[in-house]
Design a protein around this motif. Structure first.
Motif, PDB file in Angstrom:
ATOM      1  N   ARG A 238      -5.509  42.320  29.749  1.00  0.00           N
ATOM      2  CA  ARG A 238      -6.607  42.254  28.755  1.00  0.00           C
ATOM      3  C   ARG A 238      -7.000  43.652  28.272  1.00  0.00           C
ATOM      4  O   ARG A 238      -8.161  43.939  27.988  1.00  0.00           O
ATOM      5  N   ILE A 243      -6.276  49.444  24.040  1.00  0.00           N
ATOM      6  CA  ILE A 243      -5.083  50.164  23.568  1.00  0.00           C
ATOM      7  C   ILE A 243      -5.175  50.325  22.051  1.00  0.00           C
ATOM      8  O   ILE A 243      -4.877  51.369  21.492  1.00  0.00           O
ATOM      9  N   GLU A 271       6.335  44.746  27.892  1.00  0.00           N
ATOM     10  CA  GLU A 271       5.346  44.333  26.881  1.00  0.00           C
ATOM     11  C   GLU A 271       4.825  45.545  26.117  1.00  0.00           C
ATOM     12  O   GLU A 271       4.623  45.496  24.903  1.00  0.00           O
ATOM     13  N   TYR A 278       7.367  46.859  17.552  1.00  0.00           N
ATOM     14  CA  TYR A 278       6.745  46.386  16.310  1.00  0.00           C
ATOM     15  C   TYR A 278       6.195  47.546  15.475  1.00  0.00           C
ATOM     16  O   TYR A 278       6.184  47.486  14.246  1.00  0.00           O
ATOM     17  N   ASN A 337      -1.624  35.598  25.256  1.00  0.00           N
ATOM     18  CA  ASN A 337      -0.361  35.683  24.517  1.00  0.00           C
ATOM     19  C   ASN A 337       0.382  34.349  24.442  1.00  0.00           C
ATOM     20  O   ASN A 337       0.895  33.975  23.385  1.00  0.00           O
ATOM     21  N   MET A 341       1.284  32.315  20.919  1.00  0.00           N
ATOM     22  CA  MET A 341       2.597  31.826  20.482  1.00  0.00           C
ATOM     23  C   MET A 341       2.530  30.336  20.140  1.00  0.00           C
ATOM     24  O   MET A 341       3.123  29.887  19.165  1.00  0.00           O
ATOM     25  N   GLY A 377       4.232  39.449  15.779  1.00  0.00           N
ATOM     26  CA  GLY A 377       4.008  38.214  16.529  1.00  0.00           C
ATOM     27  C   GLY A 377       4.106  36.994  15.624  1.00  0.00           C
ATOM     28  O   GLY A 377       4.714  35.977  15.985  1.00  0.00           O
TER      29      GLY A 377
HETATM   30  C1  LIG Z   1       0.986  35.548  16.678  1.00  0.00           C
HETATM   31  C2  LIG Z   1       0.723  36.764  17.542  1.00  0.00           C
HETATM   32  C3  LIG Z   1      -0.165  37.748  17.111  1.00  0.00           C
HETATM   33  C4  LIG Z   1      -0.417  38.877  17.907  1.00  0.00           C
HETATM   34  N1  LIG Z   1      -1.301  39.835  17.457  1.00  0.00           N
HETATM   35  C5  LIG Z   1      -1.539  40.933  18.207  1.00  0.00           C
HETATM   36  C6  LIG Z   1      -2.439  41.936  17.764  1.00  0.00           C
HETATM   37  O1  LIG Z   1      -3.004  41.878  16.671  1.00  0.00           O
HETATM   38  N2  LIG Z   1      -2.685  42.992  18.598  1.00  0.00           N
HETATM   39  C7  LIG Z   1      -2.067  43.114  19.810  1.00  0.00           C
HETATM   40  O2  LIG Z   1      -2.335  44.094  20.528  1.00  0.00           O
HETATM   41  N3  LIG Z   1      -1.181  42.198  20.227  1.00  0.00           N
HETATM   42  C8  LIG Z   1      -0.906  41.108  19.482  1.00  0.00           C
HETATM   43  N4  LIG Z   1      -0.028  40.161  19.936  1.00  0.00           N
HETATM   44  C9  LIG Z   1       0.710  40.405  21.184  1.00  0.00           C
HETATM   45  C10 LIG Z   1       0.058  39.869  22.471  1.00  0.00           C
HETATM   46  O3  LIG Z   1      -0.309  38.540  22.309  1.00  0.00           O
HETATM   47  C11 LIG Z   1      -1.166  40.679  22.912  1.00  0.00           C
HETATM   48  O4  LIG Z   1      -0.865  42.047  22.918  1.00  0.00           O
HETATM   49  C12 LIG Z   1      -1.588  40.285  24.324  1.00  0.00           C
HETATM   50  O5  LIG Z   1      -1.913  38.920  24.369  1.00  0.00           O
HETATM   51  C13 LIG Z   1      -2.793  41.109  24.736  1.00  0.00           C
HETATM   52  O6  LIG Z   1      -3.228  40.718  25.997  1.00  0.00           O
HETATM   53  P1  LIG Z   1      -3.122  41.692  27.236  1.00  0.00           P
HETATM   54  O7  LIG Z   1      -3.695  43.010  26.894  1.00  0.00           O
HETATM   55  O8  LIG Z   1      -3.688  40.985  28.411  1.00  0.00           O
HETATM   56  O9  LIG Z   1      -1.553  41.832  27.370  1.00  0.00           O
HETATM   57  P2  LIG Z   1      -0.608  42.296  28.604  1.00  0.00           P
HETATM   58  O10 LIG Z   1       0.309  41.167  28.884  1.00  0.00           O
HETATM   59  O11 LIG Z   1      -1.452  42.805  29.711  1.00  0.00           O
HETATM   60  O12 LIG Z   1       0.248  43.441  27.956  1.00  0.00           O
HETATM   61  C14 LIG Z   1      -0.135  44.821  27.987  1.00  0.00           C
HETATM   62  C15 LIG Z   1      -0.147  45.382  26.590  1.00  0.00           C
HETATM   63  O13 LIG Z   1       1.152  45.320  26.006  1.00  0.00           O
HETATM   64  C16 LIG Z   1       1.043  45.045  24.608  1.00  0.00           C
HETATM   65  N5  LIG Z   1       1.680  43.749  24.342  1.00  0.00           N
HETATM   66  C17 LIG Z   1       1.780  42.704  25.189  1.00  0.00           C
HETATM   67  N6  LIG Z   1       2.504  41.714  24.633  1.00  0.00           N
HETATM   68  C18 LIG Z   1       2.859  42.143  23.407  1.00  0.00           C
HETATM   69  C19 LIG Z   1       3.615  41.571  22.342  1.00  0.00           C
HETATM   70  N7  LIG Z   1       4.189  40.369  22.435  1.00  0.00           N
HETATM   71  N8  LIG Z   1       3.756  42.282  21.198  1.00  0.00           N
HETATM   72  C20 LIG Z   1       3.215  43.516  21.080  1.00  0.00           C
HETATM   73  N9  LIG Z   1       2.498  44.111  22.065  1.00  0.00           N
HETATM   74  C21 LIG Z   1       2.321  43.439  23.212  1.00  0.00           C
HETATM   75  C22 LIG Z   1      -0.441  44.998  24.283  1.00  0.00           C
HETATM   76  O14 LIG Z   1      -0.847  46.279  23.868  1.00  0.00           O
HETATM   77  C23 LIG Z   1      -1.043  44.629  25.626  1.00  0.00           C
HETATM   78  O15 LIG Z   1      -2.387  45.024  25.765  1.00  0.00           O
HETATM   79  C24 LIG Z   1       0.247  39.019  19.150  1.00  0.00           C
HETATM   80  C25 LIG Z   1       1.128  38.022  19.571  1.00  0.00           C
HETATM   81  C26 LIG Z   1       1.360  36.907  18.781  1.00  0.00           C
HETATM   82  C27 LIG Z   1       2.312  35.848  19.267  1.00  0.00           C
END
Ligand SMILES: Cc1cc2nc3c(=O)[nH]c(=O)nc-3n(C[C@H](O)[C@H](O)[C@H](O)COP(=O)(O)OP(=O)(O)OC[C@H]3O[C@@H](n4cnc5c(N)ncnc54)[C@H](O)[C@@H]3O)c2cc1C
Length: 470
Positions: A238, A243, A271, A278, A337, A341, A377
């Protein structure tokens, strides 16, 4: 000290709202000159951005924390509101800076703005220095042997991992500022942005970011690869809003990960690399921001029905996991995430609505809105983007059975389904009328009937998609 050495350096904060491991701030302090730590409430951005007021409040919290951080090392933050170029032109007159330092931003409009700002400073004979900070490896650094950008993730990731990584920059111990006028830190109310998100995921700021990261390492990183797909638990970091606003540096994350000898880090690191992939796609193929990477898919017979779009946005599609996800987004400004999706696949491949509509809605709600990741995404979910995979259409019912097997997540966000027995929770419309009455959930009344039939909608999308591939 002569008068020349008193000419300040402007450190322009943008997506790097922190004092620790900040490339531009660190390099400015090496010059032993007064600094003007500057943030601009850029009216061009504010007016064009559809973001909810909650994102502006989050930004204000980040700025507040940045100001406190700067105060701890003898400085403070100066804020201005206006068009970036005009603010800079005025500052040049007022403060006679010797240089401006900032960290690079890879979004097309930001690159245009920065080119204009750079030109302005240089035309006054003022030094301009920009730094890599928002990513570990810049888009120009991760290229194929033929010096071309990657459009497929796995080879990009391998190339990324083969490059040497810059160590974090130390936090400056002390700075001296050259004071200028400041409009103070402006929040959503000051910027006339409406707040519709009632319970934002988290508070902004470097202090919070550090706590969230440390707690994630302590409690969840070891189980990340097995828990990261379960939306009812805190299985992911989260960190995304932090970030996005640069409350924590990706260099720091990388350094901390490498130091963890006994915990598997690959899944989490990958991730972070997706994020940079991207950024690279947006930088090298900026047209993805306005059209499908695979252009032909813009000609699919996309549905323009606003009723379906409205039901999706508000979380009233009659598909429990989709509705739970959209309501989490609407209530917290964040979404897991796996569920991003699922809801994206549902909008594009079941409702047959163009991914641009979903991208725009996410932009208006997400606290972590990152243009490159959001676009990537959405195009990934719609199968119109880079990194081609065989066409895959998520079945939200099966996704719920697999990733929310006890229905904890669904029941958190869809209270109408609170008393629906688990065997019916993922498809409540299949309950008999008796069963509906027994659990107090009347389909079509308490909770909607599904707005599409999964099988029929999938077949329709598949057929149209495959026709274009031929
Ligand atoms: C339709 C769609 C839209 C999205 N829009 C965004 C957005 O606007 N901003 C955003 O930061 N992420 C986006 N994501 C990617 C991802 O869903 C989020 O980064 C993630 O859910 C953030 O939660 P976390 O920090 O707990 O992720 P964690 O799983 O803890 O991952 C750590 C970090 O890695 C990066 N990350 C993780 N997964 C992805 C991914 N698939 N693509 C790119 N970076 C990733 C993020 O910076 C995240 O904080 C999107 C994904 C989809 C499918």
């Amino acid at each position: 000290m002569n008068q020349h050495s008193q000419q300040p350096i402007i450190v322009w904060f943008r997506r790097d709202l922190r004092i620790s491991d900040n490339a531009a701030l660190y390099h400015a302090t090496l010059r032993a000159r007064p600094i003007i730590p500057l943030f601009i409430f850029d009216t061009d951005i504010i007016n064009s951005l559809s973001s909810d007021g909650a994102a502006f409040n989050f930004q204000a919290e980040c700025l507040q924390d940045l100001n406190e951080g700067l105060q701890r090392i003898g400085g403070r933050l100066f804020c201005r509101k206006g068009k970036a170029l005009q603010v800079h032109a005025k500052l040049i007159q007022e403060a006679s800076p010797s240089a401006i330092f900032y960290n690079r931003d890879y979004e097309p409009h930001a690159r245009d703005r920065d080119r204009a700002v750079e030109q302005l400073y240089r035309s006054h004979g003022i030094e301009v220095q920009s730094f890599k900070d928002h990513v570990v490896h810049e888009p120009e650094e991760v290229l194929t042997l033929q010096n071309r950008p990657y459009s497929i993730f796995t080879p990009y990731m391998k190339a990324w991992k083969s490059l040497p990584v810059q160590s974090p920059f130390p936090t400056p111990a002390k700075i001296t500022v050259a004071p200028v006028e400041s409009c103070g830190i402006l929040n959503a109310h000051d910027l006339h942005k409406q707040v519709t998100i009632p319970r934002p995921l988290c508070r902004g700021g470097e202090t919070q970011a550090k706590k969230v990261w440390e707690q994630f390492i302590r409690t969840s990183l070891a189980s990340y690869s097995s828990n990261r797909n379960i939306p009812s638990i805190k299985g992911t970091s989260r960190l995304s809003p932090y970030i996005r606003f640069g409350c924590i540096a990706v260099r720091t994350l990388y350094r901390d990960l490498l130091a963890l000898k006994s915990i598997p880090i690959e899944a989490f690191l990958n991730e972070l690399i997706w994020r940079e992939f991207y950024q690279s796609v947006m930088y090298h193929f900026p047209d993805v921001l306005t059209a499908s990477y695979k252009r032909a898919f813009d000609t699919l017979p996309w549905n323009t029905d606003t009723e379906f779009l409205h039901r999706w946005r508000s979380g009233h599609t009659g598909v429990p996991l989709v509705d739970a996800g959209m309501r989490e987004l609407n209530q917290t400004g964040w979404l897991h995430n796996r569920v991003r999706m699922v809801v994206a696949s549902f909008l594009t491949k079941q409702l047959f609505i163009h991914w641009k509509q979903g991208e725009e809605y996410f932009e208006s709600k997400l606290l972590d809105i990152e243009t490159a990741s959001n676009n990537g995404g959405w195009q990934w979910a719609a199968s119109t983007g880079v990194d081609p995979k065989p066409l895959r259409i998520f079945n939200p019912e099966l996704q719920a059975q697999k990733f929310d097997p006890e229905g904890v997540y669904i029941k958190t966000y869809v209270p109408e389904l609170q008393n629906v027995p688990l065997q019916h929770l993922f498809a409540p419309h299949r309950m008999s009328l008796d069963e509906q009455h027994r659990c107090g959930c009347i389909i079509g009344k308490t909770y909607p009937r599904p707005i599409v039939d999964h099988r029929l909608a999938s077949e329709k999308f598949k057929k149209a998609y495959m026709q274009l591939l031929r």
